[in-house]
Every structure is written in C-alpha cells, then in structure tokens.
Design a protein around this motif. Structure first.
Motif, short mmCIF file in Angstrom:
data_model
loop_
_atom_site.label_atom_id
_atom_site.label_comp_id
_atom_site.label_asym_id
_atom_site.label_seq_id
_atom_site.Cartn_x
_atom_site.Cartn_y
_atom_site.Cartn_z
N ASP A 67 30.59 -27.06 -16.92
CA ASP A 67 30.83 -28.20 -16.04
C ASP A 67 29.98 -28.18 -14.78
O ASP A 67 30.05 -29.12 -13.98
CB ASP A 67 32.32 -28.26 -15.64
CG ASP A 67 33.22 -28.60 -16.81
OD1 ASP A 67 32.74 -29.27 -17.74
OD2 ASP A 67 34.40 -28.19 -16.81
N ARG A 68 29.18 -27.13 -14.58
CA ARG A 68 28.35 -27.04 -13.38
C ARG A 68 26.89 -26.76 -13.71
O ARG A 68 26.36 -25.68 -13.42
CB ARG A 68 28.89 -25.96 -12.44
CG ARG A 68 30.12 -26.38 -11.64
CD ARG A 68 30.25 -25.52 -10.40
NE ARG A 68 29.14 -25.72 -9.49
CZ ARG A 68 28.78 -24.84 -8.54
NH1 ARG A 68 29.42 -23.71 -8.40
NH2 ARG A 68 27.76 -25.09 -7.74
N LEU A 84 16.55 -34.96 -17.39
CA LEU A 84 17.86 -34.61 -17.93
C LEU A 84 17.99 -33.09 -17.98
O LEU A 84 17.01 -32.36 -17.86
CB LEU A 84 18.08 -35.21 -19.31
CG LEU A 84 17.27 -34.65 -20.49
CD1 LEU A 84 17.97 -35.00 -21.80
CD2 LEU A 84 15.86 -35.20 -20.52
N HIS A 85 19.24 -32.66 -18.12
CA HIS A 85 19.58 -31.24 -18.12
C HIS A 85 20.03 -30.85 -19.52
O HIS A 85 20.47 -31.69 -20.31
CB HIS A 85 20.69 -30.97 -17.09
CG HIS A 85 20.94 -29.52 -16.82
ND1 HIS A 85 21.73 -28.74 -17.63
CD2 HIS A 85 20.51 -28.71 -15.82
CE1 HIS A 85 21.78 -27.51 -17.14
NE2 HIS A 85 21.05 -27.46 -16.04
N THR A 86 19.94 -29.56 -19.80
CA THR A 86 20.45 -29.04 -21.07
C THR A 86 21.86 -29.54 -21.37
O THR A 86 22.21 -29.77 -22.53
CB THR A 86 20.45 -27.50 -21.03
OG1 THR A 86 19.10 -27.02 -21.08
CG2 THR A 86 21.20 -26.90 -22.21
N ALA A 87 22.66 -29.72 -20.33
CA ALA A 87 24.05 -30.17 -20.53
C ALA A 87 24.13 -31.51 -21.22
O ALA A 87 25.15 -31.82 -21.85
CB ALA A 87 24.77 -30.23 -19.18
N GLY A 102 20.00 -23.63 -16.53
CA GLY A 102 21.23 -22.87 -16.49
C GLY A 102 22.39 -23.56 -15.79
O GLY A 102 22.33 -24.75 -15.44
N PHE A 103 23.42 -22.78 -15.56
CA PHE A 103 24.69 -23.27 -15.04
C PHE A 103 25.23 -22.30 -13.99
O PHE A 103 24.79 -21.15 -13.92
CB PHE A 103 25.70 -23.40 -16.18
CG PHE A 103 25.29 -24.36 -17.28
CD1 PHE A 103 25.80 -25.64 -17.34
CD2 PHE A 103 24.37 -23.96 -18.26
CE1 PHE A 103 25.41 -26.52 -18.34
CE2 PHE A 103 23.98 -24.84 -19.27
CZ PHE A 103 24.51 -26.11 -19.30
N ARG A 104 26.17 -22.77 -13.22
CA ARG A 104 26.86 -21.92 -12.25
C ARG A 104 28.35 -21.87 -12.61
O ARG A 104 28.87 -22.78 -13.28
CB ARG A 104 26.67 -22.46 -10.83
CG ARG A 104 25.21 -22.51 -10.39
CD ARG A 104 24.63 -21.12 -10.25
NE ARG A 104 23.25 -21.14 -9.74
CZ ARG A 104 22.17 -21.06 -10.50
NH1 ARG A 104 22.29 -21.02 -11.83
NH2 ARG A 104 20.97 -21.05 -9.97
#
Length: 374
Positions: free
Chosen positions: A147-148, A165-168, A297-299
């Motif tokens: 979610d981040r 766009l992001h991997t998400a 990546g993500f946090r």
C-alpha cells in the motif's frame, strides 16, 4: 467451518468491540499469526483492507505466473499443492489463502481500513478503522508494504509528457507495445518487467542508482540467514528496514542470463533530470521515452501506528524479536527481517508466544489484585 463469517461488524461501545488481539492485514504475516493465535485459543480478529483473500498477491500483474514467483513458502499447517505454474500467481495464491481461511475458520473481516492505533483505557489499545473501533490488549501488525509504493522525485518530473507508473499498477507487457520505456530500479521486479517489455517495446532502457549484483550458484539456508541478519541489524538500530533482496543480489537464472547476453539488461546509472520527452544526464546524454516505469520498491505501511510514537530517531521502529521496543503490546510481523514468506511464518509463531506470556501476566496481575482486595 468458520468461527465468524467474512464481513463487517462495527465495534461496539466507547472503547470498541473487545478482543484480546487485533491483527492488521491478512497476507502471509497476518494469516500465519492468526493460525497460531487460534491454536493457542486466544480471542482475536483479523482486519484486512483488501476486498478479497490473497494479501498483496491479488494485486500482482497477470503475467507474473506462479512459475515466476520467487520463494513462496506455504502457510503453517497447509501446503500449497498441485498449483498450475502457468496460472497467474494472483489467482493461485488468492485461492490458496481463501481455502486457508476456510479450513482453519479464521475470523477475517474485510474490507476494513485501519486508520489509527491509539492508547485506550485500562492499558488497552484502541484500534480505529473505517467501520468502527476495537479495544485490544495486543496488536500484530502484518500490513506489509504494497500500500506504500515509493516514488522517487527528480527535477523536471512534472514536465514529462509521457506516462509514468509504478510496479504497484504494472498491467503486464501488452500496454507497452511499440513504446520507448525507461525502467527505474535495481530489484527483481525491474528485471522481470524489462525481460517482458523488451519483447514488445520499441526500445527499453534500464537505470539504477547502484550497479546491479547478480548472484550465481545456489542460495541455501546459511546464505539466507546471513542476509536476514543484515536486515535485522538495521531494524535493531531503529533504522528503516531494507529488503532482503537488497543484500542478497539478483538471481542469475536462465532468463536473466539471456537478458544480459542480448543487452536488454545493460544498465545505465540513474539520470539527473526528467525532460518533457525523456530523461537526461549531467554529461549531456539524453534518452527519449514514452513511458517511465518506476520499479523503485515500497515502504512499510505503518502510518496507522503513528499515534503510539514507536519510531526511533533513525526513522524506523526498533524491534526486540517481533515486539516494538517502545511498546510490548505491539508486534510487527513481515517487517524487516521477517519480510519473506518463511520469515513471516516464523515471526507469527514468535509473536503469539510472547503475546501468550503478556496475557498470562495480565491475568495473574488481576488475580493478585483480587486476592489483595478480598
């Protein structure tokens, strides 16, 4: 048979619905923890933000088949068997998680968005959500990172006329046919995206902050322990965790070797700025682009814990095992060194073991007070 049907129940009273333990998140970490709580006979509820079972896996792109999944470890008590390796991982793992919830009667309520965890009354925690509140003696946080998504910022980013766009939200390679695509990021997802997109795109460019390190040979238990220890050391110092992949390197499998040989995985250092029609470096180099794909990546999704002030000056939450050093009632599973499927299983078991001791101590204290007042 389920103990409680999946659905919404609003917390009751000023303090909310009372349970011993609230689990936030129903991915690998949350379900593993719920399994061990159920076996221990501890009253709990799982609050999941997602619309259906599957954790973050349900949001993965369709071209990520189960055969491409890196290191999926079964949940405790139930193996994942006879999975078709060519089916999307989102479907395979989503169905597995749903069957797991049913088999063990796990009380998962969804969609529930936990917005804040605060100090409650009488030493309890108040867990506030989109559908009401719960009052708990302890909390297991298993929210992961999906979610981040992390979006870096570069000069000129707002001027880019193409798509970012992001991997998400990566849809798979089909949407990049004929496009010039810049992929940013040095992890496994970036490599997977490049290998897929290069087959249909007009041109691909890979940029990373650091030169990628490809790992040849096996990756056994000893190597895994060493990698997890490096991540754990950061968490123990109160720093934000790094991914395990960041210290293990990228696996050099057959597809990656082919990408290196073909030049698809030739890497450039990250650019200095973004222009309306591409990306540019300080030395004057420029690459034209229609799309910038941020595989950066993500946090950790832990903002709902902010009212408890658990963060250290370094920006992370310092852990002692799975327990937050600043509050023994809070356990983080799937955070830092346990951010893998097997790590989440082990951490879930460890968290429940400590929570059992906490609840037993509370019960003994109540009993002693009762005796003193008699």
């Amino acid at each position: 048979m389920r103990r409680a049907a999946v659905g919404i129940e609003r917390g009751g009273g000023d303090g909310g619905e009372d349970v011993d333990v609230v689990i936030v998140g129903a991915g690998q970490a949350g379900l593993s923890s719920a399994y061990h709580l159920a076996r221990a006979g501890i009253d709990h509820v799982v609050l999941d933000r997602a619309p259906r079972p599957g954790g973050a896996w349900q949001f993965r792109w369709p071209s990520l088949t189960y055969a491409k999944v890196h290191g999926m470890h079964a949940l405790p008590g139930m193996e994942l068997t006879d999975a078709d390796p060519q089916r999307p991982s989102s479907a395979v793992i989503g169905e597995y998680f749903a069957a797991y919830e049913d088999r063990f009667g796990l009380s998962v309520r969804r969609p529930v968005d936990v917005t804040a965890v605060r100090e409650g009354t009488a030493g309890r925690l108040r867990v506030e959500s989109s559908v009401g509140a719960w009052s708990a003696r302890a909390l297991i946080n298993g929210t992961g990172t999906w979610d981040r998504p992390f979006w870096p910022r570069y000069p000129g980013q707002e001027t880019f006329r193409g798509r970012q766009l992001h991997t998400a939200s990566y849809p798979g390679p089909h949407e990049f046919a004929g496009a010039r695509v810049v992929v940013v990021g040095g992890g496994t997802s970036a490599v997977q995206h490049l290998l897929e997109i290069a087959e249909v795109a007009a041109e691909t460019t890979w940029v990373t902050r650091r030169p990628p390190v490809f790992r040849e040979g096996g990756f056994g238990e000893a190597e895994g322990r060493a990698a997890v220890a490096l991540v754990d050391e950061r968490v123990r110092r109160g720093l934000p965790p790094q991914s395990v992949v960041s210290v293990t390197g990228l696996p050099l499998n057959e597809a990656v070797a082919a990408g290196l040989a073909s030049g698809v995985l030739d890497r450039l250092p990250v650019f200095d700025r973004i222009t309306p029609d591409g990306v540019a470096w300080a030395d004057g180099r420029h690459v034209a682009a229609d799309v910038i794909l941020w595989a950066t990546g993500f946090r950790a999704a832990i903002d709902h814990l902010a009212p408890l002030r658990l963060r250290e000056p370094g920006g992370g939450i310092r852990l002692e095992g799975t327990r937050a050093a600043r509050d023994e009632r809070i356990h983080l599973v799937g955070y830092g060194p346990s951010a893998s499927t097997i790590g989440a299983n082990r951490a879930g078991r460890a968290a429940v073991r400590e929570i059992r001791l906490l609840l037993a101590r509370d019960a003994a204290g109540i009993s002693e007070a009762a005796v003193a007042s008699a």
